[in-house]
Motif scaffolding. Structure first.
Motif, PDB file in Angstrom:
ATOM      1  N   GLY A   8       0.780  -1.171   0.198  1.00  0.00           N
ATOM      2  CA  GLY A   8      -0.622   0.098   0.159  1.00  0.00           C
ATOM      3  C   GLY A   8       0.475   1.304   0.125  1.00  0.00           C
ATOM      4  N   GLY A   9       2.257   1.071  -0.220  1.00  0.00           N
ATOM      5  CA  GLY A   9       3.190   2.729   0.040  1.00  0.00           C
ATOM      6  C   GLY A   9       2.881   2.516  -1.303  1.00  0.00           C
ATOM      7  N   GLY A  10       3.769   3.902  -1.424  1.00  0.00           N
ATOM      8  CA  GLY A  10       3.792   4.751  -2.778  1.00  0.00           C
ATOM      9  C   GLY A  10       4.097   6.211  -2.089  1.00  0.00           C
ATOM     10  N   LEU A  11       3.859   7.469  -4.099  1.00  0.00           N
ATOM     11  CA  LEU A  11       4.331   8.591  -3.707  1.00  0.00           C
ATOM     12  C   LEU A  11       2.467   9.366  -3.428  1.00  0.00           C
ATOM     13  N   VAL A  12       2.151  10.249  -2.519  1.00  0.00           N
ATOM     14  CA  VAL A  12       0.806  10.452  -3.008  1.00  0.00           C
ATOM     15  C   VAL A  12       1.311  11.979  -2.759  1.00  0.00           C
ATOM     16  N   GLN A  13       0.305  12.950  -2.873  1.00  0.00           N
ATOM     17  CA  GLN A  13       0.441  14.120  -2.997  1.00  0.00           C
ATOM     18  C   GLN A  13      -0.218  14.535  -1.745  1.00  0.00           C
ATOM     19  N   PRO A  14       0.144  16.320  -0.525  1.00  0.00           N
ATOM     20  CA  PRO A  14      -0.535  17.158   0.394  1.00  0.00           C
ATOM     21  C   PRO A  14      -1.674  16.625   0.033  1.00  0.00           C
ATOM     22  N   GLY A  15      -2.409  16.195   1.794  1.00  0.00           N
ATOM     23  CA  GLY A  15      -3.526  15.954   1.440  1.00  0.00           C
ATOM     24  C   GLY A  15      -4.551  15.110   0.915  1.00  0.00           C
ATOM     25  N   GLY A  16      -3.680  13.825   0.159  1.00  0.00           N
ATOM     26  CA  GLY A  16      -4.198  13.174  -0.517  1.00  0.00           C
ATOM     27  C   GLY A  16      -3.932  12.171   0.939  1.00  0.00           C
ATOM     28  N   GLY A  35       0.752  -3.645  15.376  1.00  0.00           N
ATOM     29  CA  GLY A  35       0.887  -2.113  15.125  1.00  0.00           C
ATOM     30  C   GLY A  35       1.885  -1.133  14.047  1.00  0.00           C
ATOM     31  N   TRP A  36       1.878  -0.686  13.565  1.00  0.00           N
ATOM     32  CA  TRP A  36       2.668   0.625  12.441  1.00  0.00           C
ATOM     33  C   TRP A  36       3.624   1.227  13.281  1.00  0.00           C
ATOM     34  N   TYR A  37       5.007   1.092  12.583  1.00  0.00           N
ATOM     35  CA  TYR A  37       6.090   2.013  13.332  1.00  0.00           C
ATOM     36  C   TYR A  37       6.239   3.203  11.810  1.00  0.00           C
ATOM     37  N   ARG A  38       7.143   4.003  11.516  1.00  0.00           N
ATOM     38  CA  ARG A  38       8.055   4.164  10.976  1.00  0.00           C
ATOM     39  C   ARG A  38       9.471   5.191  10.658  1.00  0.00           C
ATOM     40  N   GLN A  39       9.854   5.387   9.778  1.00  0.00           N
ATOM     41  CA  GLN A  39      11.251   6.108  10.418  1.00  0.00           C
ATOM     42  C   GLN A  39      12.067   6.475   9.311  1.00  0.00           C
ATOM     43  N   TYR A  79      -4.971  -2.999   8.843  1.00  0.00           N
ATOM     44  CA  TYR A  79      -4.628  -1.779   7.908  1.00  0.00           C
ATOM     45  C   TYR A  79      -3.727  -0.258   8.657  1.00  0.00           C
ATOM     46  N   LEU A  80      -4.066   0.961   8.186  1.00  0.00           N
ATOM     47  CA  LEU A  80      -3.232   1.989   8.307  1.00  0.00           C
ATOM     48  C   LEU A  80      -3.992   3.073   7.779  1.00  0.00           C
ATOM     49  N   GLN A  81      -5.281   3.674   7.480  1.00  0.00           N
ATOM     50  CA  GLN A  81      -6.242   4.345   6.997  1.00  0.00           C
ATOM     51  C   GLN A  81      -5.171   5.418   7.095  1.00  0.00           C
ATOM     52  N   MET A  82      -4.593   6.426   6.133  1.00  0.00           N
ATOM     53  CA  MET A  82      -3.695   7.463   6.460  1.00  0.00           C
ATOM     54  C   MET A  82      -4.553   9.205   5.357  1.00  0.00           C
ATOM     55  N   ASN A  83      -4.840  10.008   6.221  1.00  0.00           N
ATOM     56  CA  ASN A  83      -5.923  10.424   5.154  1.00  0.00           C
ATOM     57  C   ASN A  83      -4.795  12.290   5.950  1.00  0.00           C
ATOM     58  N   SER A  84      -5.197  13.194   5.134  1.00  0.00           N
ATOM     59  CA  SER A  84      -4.490  14.376   5.221  1.00  0.00           C
ATOM     60  C   SER A  84      -2.907  14.816   5.359  1.00  0.00           C
ATOM     61  N   LEU A  85      -2.829  13.560   4.358  1.00  0.00           N
ATOM     62  CA  LEU A  85      -1.029  13.242   5.136  1.00  0.00           C
ATOM     63  C   LEU A  85      -0.829  14.694   4.157  1.00  0.00           C
ATOM     64  N   LYS A  86       0.597  14.619   5.097  1.00  0.00           N
ATOM     65  CA  LYS A  86       1.240  15.634   5.381  1.00  0.00           C
ATOM     66  C   LYS A  86       2.679  16.056   4.551  1.00  0.00           C
ATOM     67  N   PRO A  87       3.717  16.142   4.362  1.00  0.00           N
ATOM     68  CA  PRO A  87       5.122  16.398   4.240  1.00  0.00           C
ATOM     69  C   PRO A  87       6.028  15.315   5.146  1.00  0.00           C
ATOM     70  N   GLU A  88       5.683  15.595   6.429  1.00  0.00           N
ATOM     71  CA  GLU A  88       6.569  14.660   7.568  1.00  0.00           C
ATOM     72  C   GLU A  88       6.027  13.914   7.711  1.00  0.00           C
ATOM     73  N   ASP A  89       5.601  13.429   7.068  1.00  0.00           N
ATOM     74  CA  ASP A  89       4.491  11.404   7.104  1.00  0.00           C
ATOM     75  C   ASP A  89       5.603  11.014   6.115  1.00  0.00           C
ATOM     76  N   THR A  90       6.306  11.390   5.453  1.00  0.00           N
ATOM     77  CA  THR A  90       7.181  10.906   4.482  1.00  0.00           C
ATOM     78  C   THR A  90       8.469   9.526   5.870  1.00  0.00           C
ATOM     79  N   ALA A  91       8.420   8.338   4.985  1.00  0.00           N
ATOM     80  CA  ALA A  91       8.950   7.871   6.342  1.00  0.00           C
ATOM     81  C   ALA A  91       8.833   6.397   5.202  1.00  0.00           C
ATOM     82  N   VAL A  92       9.862   5.460   6.163  1.00  0.00           N
ATOM     83  CA  VAL A  92       9.446   4.011   5.999  1.00  0.00           C
ATOM     84  C   VAL A  92       8.298   3.165   6.919  1.00  0.00           C
ATOM     85  N   TYR A  93       7.285   3.164   6.776  1.00  0.00           N
ATOM     86  CA  TYR A  93       6.448   2.770   7.494  1.00  0.00           C
ATOM     87  C   TYR A  93       7.126   0.466   7.607  1.00  0.00           C
TER      88      TYR A  93
END
Length: 121
Positions: A8-16, A35-39, A79-93
């Motif tokens: 499910g990972g990939g490239l998405v625009q801010p707010g996506g 659960g989910w971690y990120r780095q 599952y991890l539903q991620m909404n309103s994504l921000k650039p600072e969410d960029t990471a390996v999950y």
């Protein structure tokens, strides 16, 4: 042996939005927590969201209200539903699970291979 397979990972625009999936398979007796971690580059791995062994949920303050963790127990999937994504969410999950395996008969931590999430315009 027990494996965690992420997708499910990939490239998405801010707010996506994105939805990550993690399926546990193998000689599983029971799953006590998942659960989910990120780095992010140069940073320590941090908890994003997770189910506790008691059935509750934990969220990082930075994702509260934007991310939602859910599970399908019949499929051993979280599952991890991620909404309103921000650039600072960029990471390996990374998917993480506390699992009692039939081979060891003990509670151990297992990790997925990680999936890249990039938030950029």
């Amino acid at each position: 042996q027990v494996q965690l397979v992420e997708s499910g990972g990939g490239l998405v625009q801010p707010g996506g939005s994105l939805r990550l999936s993690c399926a546990a398979s193998g000689s599983i007796f029971s799953i006590n927590a998942m659960g989910w971690y990120r780095q992010a580059p140069g940073k320590e791995r941090e908890l994003v969201a997770g189910f506790t062994s008691g059935g509750g949920t934990n969220y990082a303050d930075s994702v509260q209200g934007r991310f939602t963790i859910s599970r399908d127990a019949a499929k051993n999937t979280v599952y991890l539903q991620m909404n309103s994504l921000k650039p600072e969410d960029t990471a390996v999950y990374y998917c993480n699970a506390g699992i009692i395996s039939m081979r060891t008969l003990r509670l151990n931590d297992y990790w997925g291979q990680g999936t890249q999430v990039t938030v950029s315009s």
